[in-house]
Design a protein around this motif. Structure first.
Motif, mmCIF file in Angstrom:
data_model
loop_
_atom_site.group_PDB
_atom_site.id
_atom_site.type_symbol
_atom_site.label_atom_id
_atom_site.label_comp_id
_atom_site.label_asym_id
_atom_site.label_seq_id
_atom_site.Cartn_x
_atom_site.Cartn_y
_atom_site.Cartn_z
ATOM 1 N N UNK A 1 7.321 -3.020 2.400
ATOM 2 C CA UNK A 1 6.911 -1.991 1.430
ATOM 3 C C UNK A 1 6.632 -2.541 0.044
ATOM 4 N N UNK A 2 5.538 -3.263 -0.055
ATOM 5 C CA UNK A 2 5.167 -3.877 -1.327
ATOM 6 C C UNK A 2 4.036 -3.105 -1.995
ATOM 7 N N UNK A 3 4.188 -2.863 -3.291
ATOM 8 C CA UNK A 3 3.127 -2.280 -4.120
ATOM 9 C C UNK A 3 2.774 -3.272 -5.210
ATOM 10 N N UNK A 4 1.493 -3.564 -5.344
ATOM 11 C CA UNK A 4 1.047 -4.452 -6.418
ATOM 12 C C UNK A 4 -0.360 -4.033 -6.825
ATOM 13 N N UNK A 5 -0.742 -4.366 -8.061
ATOM 14 C CA UNK A 5 -2.133 -4.142 -8.425
ATOM 15 C C UNK A 5 -2.594 -5.245 -9.351
ATOM 16 N N UNK A 6 -3.898 -5.441 -9.388
ATOM 17 C CA UNK A 6 -4.453 -6.538 -10.174
ATOM 18 C C UNK A 6 -5.808 -6.124 -10.731
ATOM 19 N N UNK A 7 -5.972 -6.309 -12.049
ATOM 20 C CA UNK A 7 -7.243 -5.992 -12.706
ATOM 21 C C UNK A 7 -8.188 -7.189 -12.627
ATOM 22 N N UNK A 8 -9.482 -6.914 -12.773
ATOM 23 C CA UNK A 8 -10.463 -8.000 -12.816
ATOM 24 C C UNK A 8 -10.128 -8.944 -13.972
ATOM 25 N N UNK A 9 -10.303 -10.242 -13.747
ATOM 26 C CA UNK A 9 -10.099 -11.214 -14.810
ATOM 27 C C UNK A 9 -8.657 -11.580 -15.087
ATOM 28 N N UNK A 10 -7.739 -10.990 -14.324
ATOM 29 C CA UNK A 10 -6.312 -11.261 -14.577
ATOM 30 C C UNK A 10 -5.742 -12.167 -13.480
ATOM 31 N N UNK A 11 -4.610 -12.788 -13.808
ATOM 32 C CA UNK A 11 -3.950 -13.652 -12.837
ATOM 33 C C UNK A 11 -2.563 -13.107 -12.524
ATOM 34 N N UNK A 12 -2.303 -12.948 -11.228
ATOM 35 C CA UNK A 12 -0.987 -12.520 -10.776
ATOM 36 C C UNK A 12 -0.330 -13.691 -10.056
ATOM 37 N N UNK A 13 0.885 -14.009 -10.446
ATOM 38 C CA UNK A 13 1.636 -15.040 -9.739
ATOM 39 C C UNK A 13 2.608 -14.387 -8.785
ATOM 40 N N UNK A 14 2.625 -14.837 -7.531
ATOM 41 C CA UNK A 14 3.634 -14.343 -6.595
ATOM 42 C C UNK A 14 4.542 -15.527 -6.269
ATOM 43 N N UNK A 15 5.814 -15.375 -6.622
ATOM 44 C CA UNK A 15 6.752 -16.482 -6.510
ATOM 45 C C UNK A 15 7.846 -16.146 -5.520
ATOM 46 N N UNK A 16 8.229 -17.115 -4.724
ATOM 47 C CA UNK A 16 9.361 -16.907 -3.823
ATOM 48 C C UNK A 16 9.579 -18.138 -2.973
#
Lengths: 323, 328
Positions: B25-40
């Motif tokens: 049950x993961x919720x995430x969002x990302x805008x154009x031009x942005x960077x999301x880091x997923x760490x684990x």
């Protein structure tokens, strides 16, 4: 006076070691004239990128790879001149821990037998004695001997397998252990456990370590002194704190600069366009780092830089060391 | 509207030992031009989550939830439309550049194949574009490289080529899954810089998946920390590092050896190990290893929610208070 002399003799003295591999009709210059010493009770960290010869050096110390020239003196005796039984006897005092803990355990054998194997090879005939020793080392590395002895490697995680490998390396009471990337296959949270365990074991069993890794922060965490290798040669060696605070060799500087720091305020320095390491089949003349070094000039291609003392205890092989 | 919205995504994999809940049950969002880091850490579900976005999950995997990309739900898209999207608007760079490139095709063939599949260019134009792309990712003598095979290139070069292929059709979203883990540290810095530069230039959205908090610290706008299949903390990067609330984030950061620390300082290790994903815990998955855990943590799962700051979410009953600056 006598005691002084004993203390001054390093436990391990690698003298002008050269190791080469044949590759078809070419030669890989893996280790080209490396000299280093490790004092009794010390941890020497050995860092460098893949292909720099650090693992080859570790194996050449143990005579798992024979040197082309040079000497490896362990406790005053030249291992490169030893063969057969003499070498086998000496190897009990020197052990090795590998990078991949799962691959270095036989998947079909039980943990108790895996850890007892070195004792059998060393000729410990008394089964009760063997069991007792295995029990002790398994407990020392933080495993429950009664619970794990009868199980198989696949029942354990990477971190636990590395504990088992460490137990196996300790069972003969060695004096010296070569740790070849012992934590690089492990997750961050497990890595810290194993590094702490190695430190604990070192204190408890009075070990001397050669700790090989590519991660400078990991190396610093456990090492008294650090040696930096590049393309088969030593660039720099010195006390850990000093070397990290004031690197003298441009390559050490580059390595330190390239590490991603887990702090958003530290903007990553735009990486200097330094290219990639050349092939060890045809290493550059003179200083081997010169093709990527911003300070290189004609002298660097003509003349191999010798290791010179740049600060007390800190040696760098560079014609133009960092101030 | 965000470019990518992951809504209530869960991935289950059947195993002989029972169902493995890889993503929970993961919720995430990302805008154009942005960077999301997923760490684990390994097994936390970060790669499975990225495969869910790309619709590249193993056949047996069961996916629920929605993945809205540029206005369409990828989960319900037919395979032909997906194929058109992947490689064009949705690109990926994998960890191991040796296995993601085809060893028996030249670099030129692989680049031009992608370009011609998605863009209407003739051979000459595709070739010109390939050369341009290789030059952009820092490959010297790009024309000669086109005729070479992957094994003739170093690991760093191969990763540059994989990035060139990923960028070839101007994707809107680039997913980089451990893009530098197989590379040496001096090469890693170069590749991360290259990704950041191309992202800015193309105004592309990017997801960097990594186990290394150091990789995302200076490079992601926002970071999501995953543990046992769930996002346990998510915040703008500075907030995450400076005012973390989730004990797992704190423990993970503390366990990393730091260059500033004196040798032989014992590391604050996290005891134990992650839970068995086929045997989900009733309470918080981190509770057995957490030094703040209380009785409630073992009984109920904390929801991921915001408290003081609307963009700082965490899933914890006993969050680390914000009064002091923690970390570093």
């Amino acid at each position: 006076m006598m005691q002084m002399a004993v203390r001054d003799v390093p436990l391990l003295n690698v003298d002008d070691l050269v190791v080469e591999y044949g590759l078809g009709n070419k030669t890989v210059h893996a280790v080209s004239g490396v000299s280093l010493q490790v004092a009794r009770g010390e941890t020497l960290g050995l860092v460098g990128e893949s292909g720099c010869g650090k693992s080859t050096l570790g194996r050449a110390v143990l005579q798992l790879r024979r040197a082309k020239s040079g000497r490896v003196l362990f406790d005053g005796e030249d291992l490169t001149a030893m063969e057969g039984e003499a070498l086998r006897k000496m190897r009990r005092r020197v052990q090795l821990i590998f990078q991949d803990p799962i691959a270095s355990l036989n998947p079909r054998r039980r943990i108790g037998d895996i850890v007892a194997e070195p004792l059998i090879i060393a000729g410990v005939k008394d089964a009760a004695e063997r069991k007792h020793r295995v029990h002790d080392v398994l407990a020392a590395v933080g495993l429950d001997p009664d619970l794990v002895s009868g199980r198989l490697p696949h029942e354990f995680s990477g971190g636990q397998c590395q504990r088992i490998c460490i137990a196996r390396s300790l069972v003969l009471n060695p004096e010296f252990i070569v740790c070849d990337e012992p934590v690089s296959a492990l997750d961050v949270s497990i890595r810290a456990q194993i590094l702490n365990l190695l430190e604990e074991m070192k204190a408890r069993f009075g070990l001397t370590l050669l700790f090989i890794a590519h991660d400078l922060a990991v190396v610093k965490a456990v090492s008294d002194r650090v040696a930096v290798m590049y393309l088969g040669r030593l660039c720099e060696v010195g006390p850990s704190e000093q070397l990290f605070a004031k690197p003298a060799h441009p390559y050490t500087g580059l390595l330190l600069q390239a590490i991603p720091v887990p702090d958003p305020d530290v903007r990553p320095a735009e990486s200097v366009a330094t290219g990639e390491p050349p092939s060890p089949i045809a290493p550059p003349s003179g200083c081997r780092f010169r093709t990527r070094c911003p300070r290189a000039d004609q002298r660097c291609s003509a003349e191999i830089p010798e290791l010179r003392e740049v600060a007390p205890g800190q040696f760098a092989a560079c014609h133009h060391p960092l101030a | 509207m965000p470019l990518l919205t992951i809504e209530d995504v869960a991935v289950e994999l059947p195993t002989p030992r029972g169902n493995l809940r890889a993503v929970d049950r993961v919720d995430l969002s990302l805008e154009a031009g942005r960077t999301l880091g997923i760490v684990g850490e390994s097994g936390c579900g970060k790669t499975m989550l990225s495969r869910a976005v790309l619709q590249l999950l193993p056949k047996k995997a069961k996916l629920t939830g929605r993945v809205m990309f540029d206005g369409v739900d990828l989960v319900r898209l037919d395979s032909e439309r997906l194929r058109q999207l992947r490689g064009r608007d949705l690109a990926v760079v994998f960890q191991d550049p040796m296995t993601s490139l085809n060893p028996v095709l030249t670099i030129g063939t692989q680049l031009m194949e992608t370009i011609q599949e998605h863009l209407e260019l003739d051979v000459a134009a595709a070739r010109a574009r390939s050369i341009e792309l290789l030059a952009a990712v820092g490959i010297p003598a790009p024309e000669q490289r086109l005729a070479q095979y992957p094994h003739q290139c170093s690991g760093g070069m191969r990763q540059r080529i994989a990035i060139a292929i990923a960028l070839s059709c101007e994707p809107k979203l680039l997913i980089a899954d451990e893009p530098t883990t197989a590379l040496d540290v001096t090469i890693q810095a170069q590749i991360l810089d290259l990704l950041a530069r191309e992202q800015r230039r193309r105004h592309m959205a990017m997801i960097i998946i990594t186990h290394d908090l150091g990789v995302v610290a200076g490079r992601a706008d926002e970071v999501a920390v995953m543990y046992a299949g769930r996002v346990v903390e998510r915040a703008p990067t500075p907030a995450l590092f400076k005012r973390m609330h989730m004990p797992y984030t704190e423990a993970l950061l503390a366990a990393i050896p730091k260059l500033e620390t004196a040798p032989h300082t014992p590391l604050p290790a996290i005891s134990g190990r992650p839970p068995d994903p086929t045997r989900p815990l009733k309470g918080c998955s981190f509770a057995p290893r957490c030094r703040y855990a209380g009785a409630r943590c073992h009984e109920a799962k904390p929801e991921l929610k915001a408290a003081e700051m609307p963009d700082h979410l965490y899933a914890c009953f006993h969050p680390i208070p914000v009064t002091e600056e923690v970390g570093a």
